[in-house]
Design a protein around this motif. Structure first.
Motif, PDB file in Angstrom:
ATOM      1  N   TYR A   1       1.006  -1.183  -0.132  1.00  0.00           N
ATOM      2  CA  TYR A   1       0.045   0.039   0.004  1.00  0.00           C
ATOM      3  C   TYR A   1       0.886   1.306  -0.202  1.00  0.00           C
ATOM      4  CZ  TYR A   1      -3.887   3.140   1.171  1.00  0.00           C
ATOM      5  OH  TYR A   1      -4.690   4.260   1.187  1.00  0.00           O
ATOM      6  N   ARG A   2       0.797   1.909  -0.967  1.00  0.00           N
ATOM      7  CA  ARG A   2       1.539   3.204  -1.308  1.00  0.00           C
ATOM      8  C   ARG A   2       0.749   4.429  -1.263  1.00  0.00           C
ATOM      9  NH1 ARG A   2       6.815   3.341  -2.198  1.00  0.00           N
ATOM     10  NH2 ARG A   2       6.570   5.013  -3.709  1.00  0.00           N
ATOM     11  N   PRO A   3       0.041   5.010  -0.184  1.00  0.00           N
ATOM     12  CA  PRO A   3      -1.135   6.064  -0.312  1.00  0.00           C
ATOM     13  C   PRO A   3      -0.365   7.475  -0.855  1.00  0.00           C
ATOM     14  CG  PRO A   3      -0.485   5.770   1.935  1.00  0.00           C
ATOM     15  CD  PRO A   3       0.324   4.458   1.150  1.00  0.00           C
ATOM     16  N   GLY A   4      -1.384   8.435  -1.071  1.00  0.00           N
ATOM     17  CA  GLY A   4      -0.703   9.643  -1.610  1.00  0.00           C
ATOM     18  C   GLY A   4      -1.332  10.335  -0.214  1.00  0.00           C
ATOM     19  N   SER A   5      -1.463  11.857  -0.444  1.00  0.00           N
ATOM     20  CA  SER A   5      -1.728  12.642   0.879  1.00  0.00           C
ATOM     21  C   SER A   5      -3.214  12.638   0.878  1.00  0.00           C
ATOM     22  CB  SER A   5      -1.566  14.255   0.409  1.00  0.00           C
ATOM     23  OG  SER A   5      -2.009  14.780  -0.866  1.00  0.00           O
ATOM     24  N   GLY A   6      -3.629  13.239   2.027  1.00  0.00           N
ATOM     25  CA  GLY A   6      -5.004  13.182   2.508  1.00  0.00           C
ATOM     26  C   GLY A   6      -5.329  14.209   3.439  1.00  0.00           C
ATOM     27  N   VAL A   7      -6.801  14.370   3.476  1.00  0.00           N
ATOM     28  CA  VAL A   7      -7.400  15.402   4.501  1.00  0.00           C
ATOM     29  C   VAL A   7      -8.425  14.632   5.097  1.00  0.00           C
ATOM     30  CG1 VAL A   7      -8.579  17.509   4.654  1.00  0.00           C
ATOM     31  CG2 VAL A   7      -7.096  17.250   2.982  1.00  0.00           C
ATOM     32  N   SER A   8      -7.958  14.941   6.900  1.00  0.00           N
ATOM     33  CA  SER A   8      -8.860  14.612   7.801  1.00  0.00           C
ATOM     34  C   SER A   8      -9.430  15.666   8.424  1.00  0.00           C
ATOM     35  CB  SER A   8      -8.052  13.578   8.565  1.00  0.00           C
ATOM     36  OG  SER A   8      -7.719  12.484   8.118  1.00  0.00           O
ATOM     37  N   PRO A   9     -10.981  15.702   8.443  1.00  0.00           N
ATOM     38  CA  PRO A   9     -11.607  16.863   8.968  1.00  0.00           C
ATOM     39  C   PRO A   9     -11.810  16.272  10.469  1.00  0.00           C
ATOM     40  CG  PRO A   9     -13.298  15.588   7.492  1.00  0.00           C
ATOM     41  CD  PRO A   9     -11.883  15.052   7.477  1.00  0.00           C
ATOM     42  N   TYR A  10     -11.964  17.351  11.402  1.00  0.00           N
ATOM     43  CA  TYR A  10     -12.247  16.634  12.802  1.00  0.00           C
ATOM     44  C   TYR A  10     -12.947  17.840  13.564  1.00  0.00           C
ATOM     45  CZ  TYR A  10      -8.212  20.004  13.924  1.00  0.00           C
ATOM     46  OH  TYR A  10      -7.514  21.018  14.134  1.00  0.00           O
ATOM     47  N   LEU A  11     -13.690  17.409  14.557  1.00  0.00           N
ATOM     48  CA  LEU A  11     -14.631  17.950  15.709  1.00  0.00           C
ATOM     49  C   LEU A  11     -13.682  18.045  17.119  1.00  0.00           C
ATOM     50  CD1 LEU A  11     -18.213  16.856  15.171  1.00  0.00           C
ATOM     51  CD2 LEU A  11     -17.075  18.918  14.020  1.00  0.00           C
ATOM     52  N   SER A  12     -13.845  19.267  17.725  1.00  0.00           N
ATOM     53  CA  SER A  12     -12.977  19.075  18.861  1.00  0.00           C
ATOM     54  C   SER A  12     -13.826  19.858  20.118  1.00  0.00           C
ATOM     55  CB  SER A  12     -11.792  20.221  18.861  1.00  0.00           C
ATOM     56  OG  SER A  12     -12.156  21.534  18.493  1.00  0.00           O
ATOM     57  N   LEU A  13     -13.534  19.687  21.366  1.00  0.00           N
ATOM     58  CA  LEU A  13     -14.206  20.365  22.550  1.00  0.00           C
ATOM     59  C   LEU A  13     -13.108  20.389  23.594  1.00  0.00           C
ATOM     60  CD1 LEU A  13     -17.098  21.343  23.543  1.00  0.00           C
ATOM     61  CD2 LEU A  13     -17.323  18.890  24.465  1.00  0.00           C
ATOM     62  N   GLU A  14     -13.007  21.478  24.214  1.00  0.00           N
ATOM     63  CA  GLU A  14     -12.081  21.887  25.244  1.00  0.00           C
ATOM     64  C   GLU A  14     -12.879  22.261  26.412  1.00  0.00           C
ATOM     65  OE1 GLU A  14      -9.139  24.425  23.867  1.00  0.00           O
ATOM     66  OE2 GLU A  14      -8.424  22.815  22.360  1.00  0.00           O
ATOM     67  N   ALA A  15     -12.864  22.161  27.674  1.00  0.00           N
ATOM     68  CA  ALA A  15     -13.304  22.725  28.863  1.00  0.00           C
ATOM     69  C   ALA A  15     -12.348  23.004  30.054  1.00  0.00           C
ATOM     70  CB  ALA A  15     -14.317  21.644  29.243  1.00  0.00           C
ATOM     71  N   GLY A  16     -12.624  23.904  30.636  1.00  0.00           N
ATOM     72  CA  GLY A  16     -11.778  24.290  31.748  1.00  0.00           C
ATOM     73  C   GLY A  16     -12.629  24.715  32.897  1.00  0.00           C
ATOM     74  N   TYR A  17     -12.313  24.466  34.138  1.00  0.00           N
ATOM     75  CA  TYR A  17     -13.213  24.896  35.588  1.00  0.00           C
ATOM     76  C   TYR A  17     -12.283  25.184  36.473  1.00  0.00           C
ATOM     77  CZ  TYR A  17     -16.433  25.095  39.269  1.00  0.00           C
ATOM     78  OH  TYR A  17     -17.140  25.585  40.162  1.00  0.00           O
ATOM     79  N   GLY A  18     -12.494  26.568  36.761  1.00  0.00           N
ATOM     80  CA  GLY A  18     -11.252  27.054  37.793  1.00  0.00           C
ATOM     81  C   GLY A  18     -12.078  26.854  39.144  1.00  0.00           C
ATOM     82  N   PHE A  19     -11.118  26.341  40.319  1.00  0.00           N
ATOM     83  CA  PHE A  19     -11.585  26.425  41.504  1.00  0.00           C
ATOM     84  C   PHE A  19     -10.710  26.745  42.457  1.00  0.00           C
ATOM     85  CE2 PHE A  19      -9.598  22.443  40.588  1.00  0.00           C
ATOM     86  CZ  PHE A  19      -9.031  22.004  41.838  1.00  0.00           C
ATOM     87  N   ALA A  20     -10.883  26.944  43.678  1.00  0.00           N
ATOM     88  CA  ALA A  20     -10.048  27.648  44.725  1.00  0.00           C
ATOM     89  C   ALA A  20      -9.265  28.860  44.263  1.00  0.00           C
ATOM     90  CB  ALA A  20      -8.882  26.517  45.217  1.00  0.00           C
TER      91      ALA A  20
END
Length: 210
Positions: free
Chosen positions: A151-170
């Motif tokens: 298998y000798r593939p070429g270039s490719g594009v991968s889309p993605y979804l992301s989610l980040e969260a942060g909660y401050g305490f003290a």
């Protein structure tokens, strides 16, 4: 990868933002130009997937060579506006593992709910022929040894979804979590080393700011 164990990596993340120098977990670099809205920087990162032929239960993949993570040199541009944050990063392998180039374009929109910040986002990841061929290709020698198709593939594009969260305490502590759902390009999906169309990356941790 087919039959490959999930990877769990405990990692101390040190983040520092100075006028010229920065550290962001596995990345470090220098600001070429920066103001309140835009940033242009150059740096290095530890990056790339990895394949360990001893951690798959697929007998044919056991005979393949390992694929190693690498160090990359990165050129990064970021833009912060009232409508969200966007950026693009160009990353070139410098250890000679793949000799590949990766371009990652992304956007996220931070939402604040008191001490909680949630940032949904999306992006596109383009990988060069050399990058995909190293991590997902099968050479003629490997094909003869394993019984897999060459298998000798070429270039490719991968889309993605992301989610980040942060909660401050003290006063100085916060809890962080996030992840990405990556829809693998057809060049990766078609590899005889792969048996899925998606990949999930996730992290969580506790941070102390000083």
């Amino acid at each position: 990868y087919k039959g490959h164990d999930d990877a769990y990596l405990p990692f101390p993340v040190i983040s520092y933002e100075g006028e010229r120098f920065f550290m962001r977990g596995p990345s470090a670099g220098l600001h070429i130009w920066k103001d309140e809205l835009q940033e242009l920087s150059v740096g290095v990162s530890y990056a790339g997937p990895h394949f360990d032929n001893g951690k798959t239960d697929d007998k044919r993949l056991n005979t393949l060579k390992d694929r190693h993570p690498t160090m990359t040199v990165d050129l990064h541009y970021a833009l912060r506006t009232a409508y969200g944050e966007g950026g693009i990063t160009l990353s070139q392998d410098v250890l000679g593992n793949s000799e590949g180039l990766v371009a990652d374009a992304r956007y996220k929109y931070p939402l604040e709910f008191g001490a909680l910040t949630v940032s949904p986002g999306l992006g596109l990841r383009w990988e060069s022929e050399k990058q995909i061929r190293y991590y997902y290709g099968v050479s003629s020698r490997e094909a003869r040894r394993s019984g897999l198709e060459k298998y000798r593939p070429g270039s490719g594009v991968s889309p993605y979804l992301s989610l980040e969260a942060g909660y401050g305490f003290a006063e100085s502590w916060s809890v962080l979590a996030g992840g990405r759902l990556i829809f693998l390009s057809d060049k990766i999906q078609d590899s005889p080393m792969v048996d899925d169309s998606k990949q999930v990356e996730a992290y969580c941790g506790i941070a102390y700011s000083f």
